[in-house]
Motif scaffolding. Sequence first.
Motif, PDB file in Angstrom:
ATOM      1  N   PHE A   1       0.815  -1.214   0.000  1.00 25.85           N
ATOM      2  CA  PHE A   1       0.000   0.000   0.000  1.00 25.85           C
ATOM      3  C   PHE A   1       0.850   1.266   0.000  1.00 25.85           C
ATOM      4  O   PHE A   1       1.846   1.360   0.726  1.00 25.85           O
ATOM      5  CB  PHE A   1      -0.877   0.058   1.261  1.00 25.85           C
ATOM      6  CG  PHE A   1      -2.154  -0.714   1.171  1.00 25.85           C
ATOM      7  CD1 PHE A   1      -3.162  -0.318   0.319  1.00 25.85           C
ATOM      8  CD2 PHE A   1      -2.354  -1.829   1.960  1.00 25.85           C
ATOM      9  CE1 PHE A   1      -4.347  -1.021   0.242  1.00 25.85           C
ATOM     10  CE2 PHE A   1      -3.529  -2.544   1.897  1.00 25.85           C
ATOM     11  CZ  PHE A   1      -4.535  -2.138   1.044  1.00 25.85           C
ATOM     12  N   GLU A   2       0.432   2.241  -0.781  1.00 30.13           N
ATOM     13  CA  GLU A   2       0.908   3.600  -0.569  1.00 30.13           C
ATOM     14  C   GLU A   2       0.169   4.144   0.648  1.00 30.13           C
ATOM     15  O   GLU A   2      -0.954   3.733   0.943  1.00 30.13           O
ATOM     16  CB  GLU A   2       0.630   4.470  -1.795  1.00 30.13           C
ATOM     17  CG  GLU A   2       1.422   4.050  -3.026  1.00 30.13           C
ATOM     18  CD  GLU A   2       1.150   4.941  -4.225  1.00 30.13           C
ATOM     19  OE1 GLU A   2       0.396   5.923  -4.061  1.00 30.13           O
ATOM     20  OE2 GLU A   2       1.677   4.646  -5.313  1.00 30.13           O
ATOM     21  N   ASP A   3       0.797   5.092   1.342  1.00 28.56           N
ATOM     22  CA  ASP A   3       0.233   5.579   2.608  1.00 28.56           C
ATOM     23  C   ASP A   3      -1.221   6.023   2.483  1.00 28.56           C
ATOM     24  O   ASP A   3      -2.068   5.675   3.313  1.00 28.56           O
ATOM     25  CB  ASP A   3       1.070   6.752   3.137  1.00 28.56           C
ATOM     26  CG  ASP A   3       2.391   6.288   3.723  1.00 28.56           C
ATOM     27  OD1 ASP A   3       2.737   5.105   3.523  1.00 28.56           O
ATOM     28  OD2 ASP A   3       3.076   7.103   4.369  1.00 28.56           O
ATOM     29  N   GLN A   4      -1.535   6.804   1.420  1.00 27.00           N
ATOM     30  CA  GLN A   4      -2.878   7.373   1.314  1.00 27.00           C
ATOM     31  C   GLN A   4      -3.951   6.289   1.209  1.00 27.00           C
ATOM     32  O   GLN A   4      -5.040   6.426   1.771  1.00 27.00           O
ATOM     33  CB  GLN A   4      -2.957   8.313   0.118  1.00 27.00           C
ATOM     34  CG  GLN A   4      -2.656   7.648  -1.229  1.00 27.00           C
ATOM     35  CD  GLN A   4      -2.828   8.601  -2.388  1.00 27.00           C
ATOM     36  OE1 GLN A   4      -3.579   9.572  -2.287  1.00 27.00           O
ATOM     37  NE2 GLN A   4      -2.142   8.343  -3.493  1.00 27.00           N
ATOM     38  N   PHE A   5      -3.627   5.203   0.505  1.00 31.61           N
ATOM     39  CA  PHE A   5      -4.614   4.141   0.348  1.00 31.61           C
ATOM     40  C   PHE A   5      -4.741   3.309   1.621  1.00 31.61           C
ATOM     41  O   PHE A   5      -5.840   2.890   1.992  1.00 31.61           O
ATOM     42  CB  PHE A   5      -4.263   3.255  -0.848  1.00 31.61           C
ATOM     43  CG  PHE A   5      -4.402   3.955  -2.157  1.00 31.61           C
ATOM     44  CD1 PHE A   5      -5.654   4.297  -2.650  1.00 31.61           C
ATOM     45  CD2 PHE A   5      -3.288   4.307  -2.908  1.00 31.61           C
ATOM     46  CE1 PHE A   5      -5.797   4.959  -3.853  1.00 31.61           C
ATOM     47  CE2 PHE A   5      -3.414   4.970  -4.113  1.00 31.61           C
ATOM     48  CZ  PHE A   5      -4.670   5.300  -4.588  1.00 31.61           C
ATOM     49  N   PHE A   6      -3.632   3.079   2.300  1.00 35.54           N
ATOM     50  CA  PHE A   6      -3.715   2.330   3.549  1.00 35.54           C
ATOM     51  C   PHE A   6      -4.579   3.076   4.557  1.00 35.54           C
ATOM     52  O   PHE A   6      -5.453   2.490   5.203  1.00 35.54           O
ATOM     53  CB  PHE A   6      -2.330   2.083   4.144  1.00 35.54           C
ATOM     54  CG  PHE A   6      -2.411   1.553   5.554  1.00 35.54           C
ATOM     55  CD1 PHE A   6      -2.709   0.215   5.788  1.00 35.54           C
ATOM     56  CD2 PHE A   6      -2.249   2.400   6.634  1.00 35.54           C
ATOM     57  CE1 PHE A   6      -2.837  -0.268   7.087  1.00 35.54           C
ATOM     58  CE2 PHE A   6      -2.370   1.919   7.934  1.00 35.54           C
ATOM     59  CZ  PHE A   6      -2.657   0.585   8.160  1.00 35.54           C
ATOM     60  N   TYR A   7      -4.324   4.379   4.691  1.00 34.94           N
ATOM     61  CA  TYR A   7      -5.094   5.140   5.682  1.00 34.94           C
ATOM     62  C   TYR A   7      -6.562   5.246   5.284  1.00 34.94           C
ATOM     63  O   TYR A   7      -7.445   5.223   6.145  1.00 34.94           O
ATOM     64  CB  TYR A   7      -4.469   6.521   5.892  1.00 34.94           C
ATOM     65  CG  TYR A   7      -3.276   6.471   6.818  1.00 34.94           C
ATOM     66  CD1 TYR A   7      -3.441   6.325   8.192  1.00 34.94           C
ATOM     67  CD2 TYR A   7      -1.985   6.508   6.308  1.00 34.94           C
ATOM     68  CE1 TYR A   7      -2.355   6.253   9.044  1.00 34.94           C
ATOM     69  CE2 TYR A   7      -0.878   6.429   7.152  1.00 34.94           C
ATOM     70  CZ  TYR A   7      -1.073   6.293   8.517  1.00 34.94           C
ATOM     71  OH  TYR A   7       0.009   6.200   9.351  1.00 34.94           O
ATOM     72  N   LYS A   8      -6.842   5.351   3.991  1.00 34.45           N
ATOM     73  CA  LYS A   8      -8.234   5.402   3.540  1.00 34.45           C
ATOM     74  C   LYS A   8      -8.937   4.086   3.838  1.00 34.45           C
ATOM     75  O   LYS A   8     -10.056   4.070   4.363  1.00 34.45           O
ATOM     76  CB  LYS A   8      -8.306   5.701   2.040  1.00 34.45           C
ATOM     77  CG  LYS A   8      -9.707   5.578   1.442  1.00 34.45           C
ATOM     78  CD  LYS A   8      -9.716   5.941  -0.020  1.00 34.45           C
ATOM     79  CE  LYS A   8     -11.006   5.546  -0.716  1.00 34.45           C
ATOM     80  NZ  LYS A   8     -12.230   5.954  -0.061  1.00 34.45           N
TER      81      LYS A   8
END
Length: 433
Positions: free
Chosen positions: A57-64
Amino acid sequence: MQFSLNNCKPRIHRWIVAFIIISIIFLITGCSQPFSTENKKTDLESSETEITIYSSFEDQFFYKFYGNYLIQKYPNLKLRLIQSTGQTVEETVKEIQQIKPDLVITSKYNFRELQNQNVLTDLSVLAERSNMNMETLYQGMIDSLKDDSGRMSGISPLVTPSVVFYNKDLFDTNRIAYPVNQMSWEELLSLTQSFTGSGTVGLTGRTPATILSAISISKGWNIVDNRTKDLFFDPQQWTSSIQSILDSSIDGNIVNDSGELFLQGKAAIHYGSLSLIPKLLDKNLFSWGVVTTPVDPLNRDVSQDIYFYDIFCIPSEASQKDEAWEIVQALLDEDAVNYLLNNSIPGSVSTLNEFMNSQYGGVDLSAIWMQKVGRNSYLNSDLTRSFIDKFDEIVDAVLTNAIQNQNMTSLDCLKEIEKQARVLYQEEVRSEM
């Protein structure tokens, strides 16, 4: 020395009264103090904890998808994300051994390889230790993610199935029988052909090439001879399926779109995800139904179209296994269902049994969950991702040319696919030497 019971009576009475008072106090305080599971604070809730998570995961997708929910639930939790860079399973295993993450989120393909490498914790041990009731979870998920010895080394909070939608009005108008659950690809393509020349598109959501790949997966075709390690295409199997696809594709009868033609009432069948259901319910233009995707006629109760995109694992060498397991439990809790449904891959469903038929307008999806989850590999499990991607491009180019120019038989198509695949396979073999 004489002992007189009569002389001890007052003291005995006082001792009994004191014991009763102490017992009552103990019971009262015990109901509201550490013995209460409702008020007991877990480690993640009561203290600052840093969890290292390894994934693609890229950070933005993991957090989403997950991170924002976890941080909201555990304000003291700090998440350290490390994005995988390994191009092969060997490189991925090496990274995990070097980084020693507490939690790994991986895909189905990498999960199987990590499972075979014996670098993952048996989650059933952690589940038993935490008194988690595994019967609340989708049994198909548990069975499909166990290894051959029965160890449950991965778990997923979400399942994403593909399904077949059909327009009942169009079938009624053309006096064609509806699709049914557990049809074969041959049976579905026969229905598709019935709409050729009717002014209605027969099937959307798939290309001729992806239909052929779906057929090969459902039937477990293997193009690498296990004995000689050379390529082998069964001519009868491949030409028969290619011919069905060519026949169904005449006059643009198969269109690859996201469901727009079906939503407009211009397509009879759509092969897609559950994310189409809210749109159908909102438009309410025609009567429709949903059935399972096509299967191998010899194994009609097995589906290869039930996916677990994000599989959570805990490495054997993780130093915070209990904390990592608590995070997994949080994502498997009913409190997380709505968040995950609204923020994850469209068409996903919670793997909690209680919610598997209630998340998409109450549409009955039980026929999907009654199937076994297939574990067939595509073409051969030892082939690299690079080979498979290039092979798919070859098939797409050959079938597209045959359909557009109508100058190739199914046997011509197979010969061309095989010729180009052999060149590709020789490159594959050389790269491994």
